[in-house]
Design a protein around this motif. Structure first.
Motif, PDB file in Angstrom:
ATOM      1  N   PRO A 169       0.805  -1.224   0.000  1.00 25.38           N
ATOM      2  CA  PRO A 169       0.000   0.000   0.000  1.00 25.38           C
ATOM      3  C   PRO A 169       0.841   1.279   0.000  1.00 25.38           C
ATOM      4  O   PRO A 169       0.356   2.339  -0.405  1.00 25.38           O
ATOM      5  N   SER A 170       2.110   1.168   0.419  1.00 20.00           N
ATOM      6  CA  SER A 170       2.985   2.338   0.403  1.00 20.00           C
ATOM      7  C   SER A 170       3.709   2.504  -0.931  1.00 20.00           C
ATOM      8  O   SER A 170       4.408   3.496  -1.138  1.00 20.00           O
ATOM      9  N   GLY A 171       3.574   1.513  -1.833  1.00 12.69           N
ATOM     10  CA  GLY A 171       4.125   1.660  -3.174  1.00 12.69           C
ATOM     11  C   GLY A 171       5.398   0.903  -3.471  1.00 12.69           C
ATOM     12  O   GLY A 171       5.994   1.089  -4.535  1.00 12.69           O
ATOM     13  N   THR A 172       5.842   0.012  -2.601  1.00 13.80           N
ATOM     14  CA  THR A 172       7.049  -0.772  -2.862  1.00 13.80           C
ATOM     15  C   THR A 172       6.714  -1.978  -3.731  1.00 13.80           C
ATOM     16  O   THR A 172       5.844  -2.776  -3.383  1.00 13.80           O
ATOM     17  N   VAL A 173       7.408  -2.099  -4.871  1.00 16.45           N
ATOM     18  CA  VAL A 173       7.133  -3.155  -5.832  1.00 16.45           C
ATOM     19  C   VAL A 173       8.200  -4.248  -5.781  1.00 16.45           C
ATOM     20  O   VAL A 173       9.398  -3.963  -5.754  1.00 16.45           O
ATOM     21  N   THR A 174       7.728  -5.503  -5.778  1.00 17.91           N
ATOM     22  CA  THR A 174       8.607  -6.666  -5.888  1.00 17.91           C
ATOM     23  C   THR A 174       8.114  -7.509  -7.060  1.00 17.91           C
ATOM     24  O   THR A 174       6.905  -7.693  -7.221  1.00 17.91           O
ATOM     25  N   GLU A 175       9.040  -8.018  -7.868  1.00 18.09           N
ATOM     26  CA  GLU A 175       8.663  -8.811  -9.043  1.00 18.09           C
ATOM     27  C   GLU A 175       9.203 -10.234  -8.935  1.00 18.09           C
ATOM     28  O   GLU A 175      10.299 -10.455  -8.422  1.00 18.09           O
ATOM     29  N   PHE A 176       8.407 -11.189  -9.428  1.00 18.41           N
ATOM     30  CA  PHE A 176       8.778 -12.597  -9.415  1.00 18.41           C
ATOM     31  C   PHE A 176       8.695 -13.135 -10.838  1.00 18.41           C
ATOM     32  O   PHE A 176       7.628 -13.107 -11.462  1.00 18.41           O
ATOM     33  N   THR A 177       9.806 -13.645 -11.353  1.00 22.02           N
ATOM     34  CA  THR A 177       9.860 -14.148 -12.722  1.00 22.02           C
ATOM     35  C   THR A 177       9.271 -15.554 -12.804  1.00 22.02           C
ATOM     36  O   THR A 177       9.559 -16.417 -11.958  1.00 22.02           O
ATOM     37  N   LEU A 178       8.457 -15.810 -13.832  1.00 27.91           N
ATOM     38  CA  LEU A 178       7.841 -17.116 -14.006  1.00 27.91           C
ATOM     39  C   LEU A 178       8.865 -18.130 -14.515  1.00 27.91           C
ATOM     40  O   LEU A 178       9.753 -17.782 -15.296  1.00 27.91           O
ATOM     41  N   PRO A 179       8.735 -19.391 -14.105  1.00 31.14           N
ATOM     42  CA  PRO A 179       9.686 -20.426 -14.534  1.00 31.14           C
ATOM     43  C   PRO A 179       9.682 -20.656 -16.041  1.00 31.14           C
ATOM     44  O   PRO A 179      10.737 -20.863 -16.639  1.00 31.14           O
ATOM     45  N   SER A 180       8.500 -20.622 -16.662  1.00 35.17           N
ATOM     46  CA  SER A 180       8.398 -20.871 -18.094  1.00 35.17           C
ATOM     47  C   SER A 180       8.511 -19.562 -18.862  1.00 35.17           C
ATOM     48  O   SER A 180       7.828 -18.588 -18.540  1.00 35.17           O
ATOM     49  N   PRO A 181       9.370 -19.508 -19.882  1.00 38.01           N
ATOM     50  CA  PRO A 181       9.517 -18.267 -20.658  1.00 38.01           C
ATOM     51  C   PRO A 181       8.296 -17.967 -21.494  1.00 38.01           C
ATOM     52  O   PRO A 181       7.555 -18.877 -21.909  1.00 38.01           O
ATOM     53  N   ASP A 182       8.055 -16.679 -21.733  1.00 40.21           N
ATOM     54  CA  ASP A 182       6.969 -16.232 -22.599  1.00 40.21           C
ATOM     55  C   ASP A 182       5.615 -16.807 -22.175  1.00 40.21           C
ATOM     56  O   ASP A 182       4.821 -17.239 -23.002  1.00 40.21           O
ATOM     57  N   SER A 183       5.338 -16.807 -20.874  1.00 43.12           N
ATOM     58  CA  SER A 183       4.077 -17.364 -20.366  1.00 43.12           C
ATOM     59  C   SER A 183       2.899 -16.422 -20.549  1.00 43.12           C
ATOM     60  O   SER A 183       1.748 -16.848 -20.590  1.00 43.12           O
ATOM     61  N   ARG A 184       3.172 -15.114 -20.620  1.00 35.79           N
ATOM     62  CA  ARG A 184       2.140 -14.102 -20.782  1.00 35.79           C
ATOM     63  C   ARG A 184       1.035 -14.226 -19.721  1.00 35.79           C
ATOM     64  O   ARG A 184      -0.115 -14.523 -20.044  1.00 35.79           O
ATOM     65  N   PRO A 185       1.356 -13.977 -18.448  1.00 32.58           N
ATOM     66  CA  PRO A 185       0.329 -14.030 -17.412  1.00 32.58           C
ATOM     67  C   PRO A 185      -0.727 -12.947 -17.637  1.00 32.58           C
ATOM     68  O   PRO A 185      -0.396 -11.813 -17.977  1.00 32.58           O
ATOM     69  N   VAL A 186      -1.980 -13.315 -17.449  1.00 27.20           N
ATOM     70  CA  VAL A 186      -3.086 -12.428 -17.807  1.00 27.20           C
ATOM     71  C   VAL A 186      -3.814 -11.879 -16.582  1.00 27.20           C
ATOM     72  O   VAL A 186      -3.767 -10.697 -16.283  1.00 27.20           O
ATOM     73  N   GLU A 187      -4.510 -12.756 -15.867  1.00 25.93           N
ATOM     74  CA  GLU A 187      -5.306 -12.317 -14.723  1.00 25.93           C
ATOM     75  C   GLU A 187      -4.902 -13.078 -13.474  1.00 25.93           C
ATOM     76  O   GLU A 187      -4.296 -14.155 -13.542  1.00 25.93           O
ATOM     77  N   ILE A 188      -5.266 -12.529 -12.328  1.00 26.71           N
ATOM     78  CA  ILE A 188      -4.836 -13.098 -11.052  1.00 26.71           C
ATOM     79  C   ILE A 188      -5.947 -12.934 -10.018  1.00 26.71           C
ATOM     80  O   ILE A 188      -6.721 -11.975 -10.069  1.00 26.71           O
ATOM     81  N   THR A 189      -6.032 -13.875  -9.097  1.00 25.49           N
ATOM     82  CA  THR A 189      -7.042 -13.814  -8.042  1.00 25.49           C
ATOM     83  C   THR A 189      -6.506 -14.494  -6.792  1.00 25.49           C
ATOM     84  O   THR A 189      -5.548 -15.270  -6.852  1.00 25.49           O
ATOM     85  N   ALA A 190      -7.119 -14.215  -5.651  1.00 22.45           N
ATOM     86  CA  ALA A 190      -6.732 -14.848  -4.397  1.00 22.45           C
ATOM     87  C   ALA A 190      -7.431 -16.192  -4.274  1.00 22.45           C
ATOM     88  O   ALA A 190      -8.635 -16.306  -4.526  1.00 22.45           O
ATOM     89  N   GLY A 191      -6.676 -17.222  -3.903  1.00 20.02           N
ATOM     90  CA  GLY A 191      -7.246 -18.550  -3.752  1.00 20.02           C
ATOM     91  C   GLY A 191      -7.674 -18.851  -2.337  1.00 20.02           C
ATOM     92  O   GLY A 191      -7.401 -18.073  -1.403  1.00 20.02           O
ATOM     93  N   PRO A 192      -8.316 -20.007  -2.134  1.00 19.87           N
ATOM     94  CA  PRO A 192      -8.796 -20.378  -0.794  1.00 19.87           C
ATOM     95  C   PRO A 192      -7.681 -20.891   0.105  1.00 19.87           C
ATOM     96  O   PRO A 192      -7.886 -21.111   1.299  1.00 19.87           O
TER      97      PRO A 192
END
Length: 287
Positions: A169-192
């Motif tokens: 919420p204060s604006g600090t960004v962290t990025e995590f690279t996907l294992p598979s190249p060129d995966s093109r992640p689209v949407e995201i949601t919280a799971g149970p």
């Protein structure tokens, strides 16, 4: 392919319902049959344009903390607010040509949104309309989907950057690279399960298609078994049955379900080439 279509009467002729665990799809026509003044019959569509900039391309929409709906305007660029009675207010203050797309309510009571245009930013707007933008460390990463996580942060996909991002919420960004190249992640949601789940549409014209899971600490697992290749998984949401449900945009068009343990089941939509895009749980307990 990641299309975004403004809702118009000509584009809103049908919707689909799928019953969790029963695999029944039902197409329902959205034609208003009751006479004017008879209230809001089933399927009644009302369009609001007063106060909306022409050709601003409203994109995603979410419920705000003030009881109003907040939405992104892709070409304006701006953030809009519409009251339950249809009164629209537009807010500027975004960088020129920023192309805002995803929007969600944050844990801090503000609205958070993605700006997919280069260099790529995450935006925050207060209920009063004050806008703040945060530039993502990776240039040209194409932030797209965004949602609040159970850890009190915002999580987002980076379509072109092949990464999942997290912003406090204060604006600090962290990025995590996907294992598979060129995966093109689209949407995201919280799971149970306390993790974040996301779709991987794969390269344009390629065969990759996966569902990903990332823990709050950044450990990523990808699932593809049971998922049709080149199906282009798109939107994803938590269903009332405790599983994750997602759309598969590429023809013939399917609805997918993945359990927290990673088992995938697909359901083909009766209408050919339907291109399912958005998905959400309805008040009747169906998707």
């Amino acid at each position: 392919m990641i299309p975004s279509f403004p809702l118009t009467a000509s584009r809103a002729r049908a919707w689909a319902r799928i019953v969790p665990g029963v695999a029944v799809a039902l197409a329902v026509a959205l034609w208003a049959t009751a006479p004017a003044g008879a209230g809001d019959p089933l399927g009644q569509i009302t369009e609001f344009t007063a106060g909306l900039t022409p050709n601003s391309q409203p994109n995603r929409i979410t419920l705000g903390p003030d009881g109003n709906l907040w939405f992104t305007q892709f070409t304006k660029p701006g953030i809009g607010r519409i009251t339950p009675t249809g009164e629209i207010t537009e807010f500027t203050g975004l960088s020129p040509a920023s192309e805002p797309v995803g929007i969600t309510l944050g844990p801090d009571g503000n609205l958070w949104f993605t700006e997919i245009a280069n260099p790529g930013r995450i935006g925050r707007i207060t209920p009063a309309g004050a806008v703040t933008e945060f530039t993502i460390p990776s240039p040209n990463s194409g932030p797209l989907g965004i949602v609040a996580g159970p850890d009190g942060n915002l999580w987002f996909t980076e379509l072109a950057g092949n990464q999942i991002g997290r912003i406090t919420p204060s604006g600090t960004v962290t990025e995590f690279t996907l294992p598979s190249p060129d995966s093109r992640p689209v949407e995201i949601t919280a799971g149970p399960d306390g993790n974040m789940w996301f779709t991987e549409g794969g390269p344009m014209g390629g065969n990759a298609a996966r569902i990903g899971r990332i823990t709050p600490s950044g450990a990523i697992t990808e699932f593809s078994t049971g998922l049709t290749s080149n199906s282009e998984p798109n939107r994803i949401t938590l269903g009332p049955d405790g599983n994750l449900w997602f759309t598969e945009f590429n023809p013939p068009g399917r609805i997918g379900r993945i359990t927290p343990s990673g088992t995938i089941t697909e359901f083909t939509i009766p209408s050919p080439n339907s291109g399912p895009l958005g998905i959400a749980t309805g008040c009747d307990g169906n998707l």
